[in-house]
Design a protein around this motif. Structure first.
Motif, short mmCIF file in Angstrom:
data_model
loop_
_atom_site.label_atom_id
_atom_site.label_comp_id
_atom_site.label_asym_id
_atom_site.label_seq_id
_atom_site.Cartn_x
_atom_site.Cartn_y
_atom_site.Cartn_z
N MET A 1 -47.04 35.99 34.17
CA MET A 1 -47.74 36.75 35.19
C MET A 1 -49.20 36.32 35.26
N ALA A 2 -49.62 35.86 36.39
CA ALA A 2 -51.04 35.54 36.58
C ALA A 2 -51.84 36.83 36.59
N ARG A 3 -53.03 36.78 36.05
CA ARG A 3 -53.89 37.96 36.01
C ARG A 3 -55.19 37.65 36.73
N THR A 4 -55.33 38.23 37.91
CA THR A 4 -56.52 38.03 38.73
C THR A 4 -57.28 39.34 38.80
N ALA A 5 -58.60 39.29 38.68
CA ALA A 5 -59.43 40.50 38.71
C ALA A 5 -60.01 40.73 40.11
N SER A 6 -60.33 41.98 40.37
CA SER A 6 -61.03 42.36 41.62
C SER A 6 -62.38 41.66 41.69
N ASN A 7 -62.88 41.48 42.90
CA ASN A 7 -64.20 40.88 43.09
C ASN A 7 -65.34 41.89 42.96
N MET A 8 -65.05 43.18 43.01
CA MET A 8 -66.04 44.24 42.80
C MET A 8 -67.23 44.11 43.76
N ILE A 9 -66.96 44.22 45.05
CA ILE A 9 -68.02 44.16 46.06
C ILE A 9 -69.02 45.30 45.82
N PRO A 10 -70.23 45.19 46.35
CA PRO A 10 -71.27 46.19 46.07
C PRO A 10 -70.91 47.58 46.60
N LEU A 11 -71.20 48.59 45.78
CA LEU A 11 -71.07 49.97 46.22
C LEU A 11 -72.00 50.17 47.41
N GLY A 12 -71.60 51.01 48.34
CA GLY A 12 -72.39 51.24 49.55
C GLY A 12 -71.97 50.35 50.71
N THR A 13 -71.16 49.32 50.44
CA THR A 13 -70.65 48.46 51.51
C THR A 13 -69.89 49.32 52.53
N ILE A 14 -70.10 49.06 53.79
CA ILE A 14 -69.38 49.77 54.86
C ILE A 14 -68.02 49.11 55.05
N ALA A 15 -66.98 49.93 55.16
CA ALA A 15 -65.62 49.42 55.33
C ALA A 15 -65.50 48.62 56.62
N PRO A 16 -65.08 47.37 56.52
CA PRO A 16 -64.85 46.60 57.75
C PRO A 16 -63.70 47.23 58.57
N GLY A 17 -63.89 47.33 59.85
CA GLY A 17 -62.86 47.89 60.72
C GLY A 17 -61.69 46.93 60.87
N PHE A 18 -60.55 47.48 61.22
CA PHE A 18 -59.37 46.66 61.47
C PHE A 18 -58.36 47.43 62.29
N THR A 19 -57.47 46.70 62.92
CA THR A 19 -56.28 47.23 63.56
C THR A 19 -55.14 46.34 63.12
N LEU A 20 -54.12 46.94 62.49
CA LEU A 20 -53.01 46.17 61.92
C LEU A 20 -51.68 46.81 62.28
N TYR A 21 -50.64 46.02 62.17
CA TYR A 21 -49.26 46.45 62.41
C TYR A 21 -48.77 47.30 61.25
N ASP A 22 -48.32 48.52 61.57
CA ASP A 22 -47.72 49.40 60.56
C ASP A 22 -46.22 49.10 60.51
N THR A 23 -45.76 48.63 59.37
CA THR A 23 -44.38 48.21 59.24
C THR A 23 -43.39 49.37 59.30
N VAL A 24 -43.85 50.59 59.10
CA VAL A 24 -42.94 51.75 59.15
C VAL A 24 -42.80 52.28 60.58
N SER A 25 -43.92 52.56 61.23
CA SER A 25 -43.87 53.14 62.58
C SER A 25 -43.69 52.08 63.67
N GLY A 26 -44.08 50.85 63.38
CA GLY A 26 -44.04 49.80 64.39
C GLY A 26 -45.26 49.80 65.29
N ASP A 27 -46.22 50.68 65.01
CA ASP A 27 -47.43 50.80 65.83
C ASP A 27 -48.57 49.96 65.27
N GLU A 28 -49.51 49.65 66.12
CA GLU A 28 -50.78 49.06 65.70
C GLU A 28 -51.70 50.23 65.37
#
Length: 185
Positions: free
Chosen positions: A1-28
Motif C-alpha cells: 500500500m502506497a502511503r501519501t500524505a495530505s498537502n495541508m494547505i493554509p488554514l483560512g483558504t477559501i473553498a474553491p467553487g465547483f459543480t460536479l456530477y452526483d453519481t447517486v442522483s444523476g444531477d450536477e
C-alpha cells in the motif's frame, strides 16, 4: 500500500467553487447549493483505496451525527477511471447505495477540483466554516489499516465540535495518510 500524505494547505483558504456530477442522483451539484450553514466537510475518497474502505463507516457516522448541527458533508472522487475502473461513476453509485452515504458522491472527471484543493490522497479531508474558510484539514484520526487503532474520527469530530461551539481548535492538525489520487497521465 502506497502511503501519501495530505498537502495541508493554509488554514483560512477559501473553498474553491465547483459543480460536479452526483453519481447517486444523476444531477450536477455545486458547492454553493451543498454547503452547510455551520460547516462544510469535503472528503476526497474513492471506491478501491484500502484507507478509505477502512474509514467509510465512520465517514457515514460523522455525516449522520452532525447533520442536525447544520454540517453538510460532500464526497468527491477524482481518480482516473480509465486506469482504475473500480472507481467508475456507476460503481461509485453502487458503493454510495451499499453504504447508505448520507452525502452526495461527486465525480471529478477532469480532476480540476482535486487540483484546486491541492488534494493528494484518499481520504483527504477539508472542513470549512459557514463562510467557506478552511478551519481544518488532515486526518480523520490515527487509525490506519492494520495498525490496531480503532476508527473513531476523533480529530475531525474535535474540529467540528470546536467550530460549532465557537472555540479555538488548539490540537495539532496531522496530515491524512492514504493512497495517492490516481492522476491521469
Amino acid at each position: 500500500m502506497a502511503r501519501t500524505a495530505s498537502n495541508m494547505i493554509p488554514l483560512g483558504t477559501i473553498a474553491p467553487g465547483f459543480t460536479l456530477y452526483d453519481t447517486v442522483s444523476g444531477d450536477e451539484l455545486s458547492l454553493f447549493e451543498l454547503r452547510g450553514d455551520q460547516a462544510t466537510v469535503i472528503f476526497f475518497i474513492c471506491n478501491h483505496c484500502p484507507f478509505v474502505v477502512h474509514v467509510n463507516e465512520e465517514l457515514v457516522a460523522i455525516a449522520n451525527d452532525y447533520a442536525g448541527k447544520n454540517v453538510k458533508c460532500i464526497a468527491i472522487s477524482s481518480n482516473d477511471v480509465k486506469n482504475y475502473p473500480d472507481d467508475a461513476p456507476y460503481l461509485m453509485r453502487k458503493k454510495a447505495e451499499q453504504l447508505a452515504y448520507p452525502f452526495p458522491y461527486l465525480y471529478d472527471e477532469s480532476q480540476e477540483v482535486a487540483l484546486s484543493y491541492d488534494a493528494a490522497c484518499t481520504p483527504d479531508i477539508y472542513m470549512f466554516d459557514k463562510n467557506l474558510r478552511l478551519t481544518y484539514r488532515g486526518q480523520l484520526d490515527d487509525s490506519r489499516p492494520g495498525n490496531g487503532i480503532p476508527v473513531t474520527g476523533k480529530d475531525l469530530r474535535h474540529a467540528l465540535d470546536c467550530l460549532i461551539q465557537g472555540k479555538e481548535n488548539g490540537e495539532v492538525q496531522k496530515p491524512s495518510i492514504g493512497c495517492n489520487i490516481k492522476w491521469k497521465v
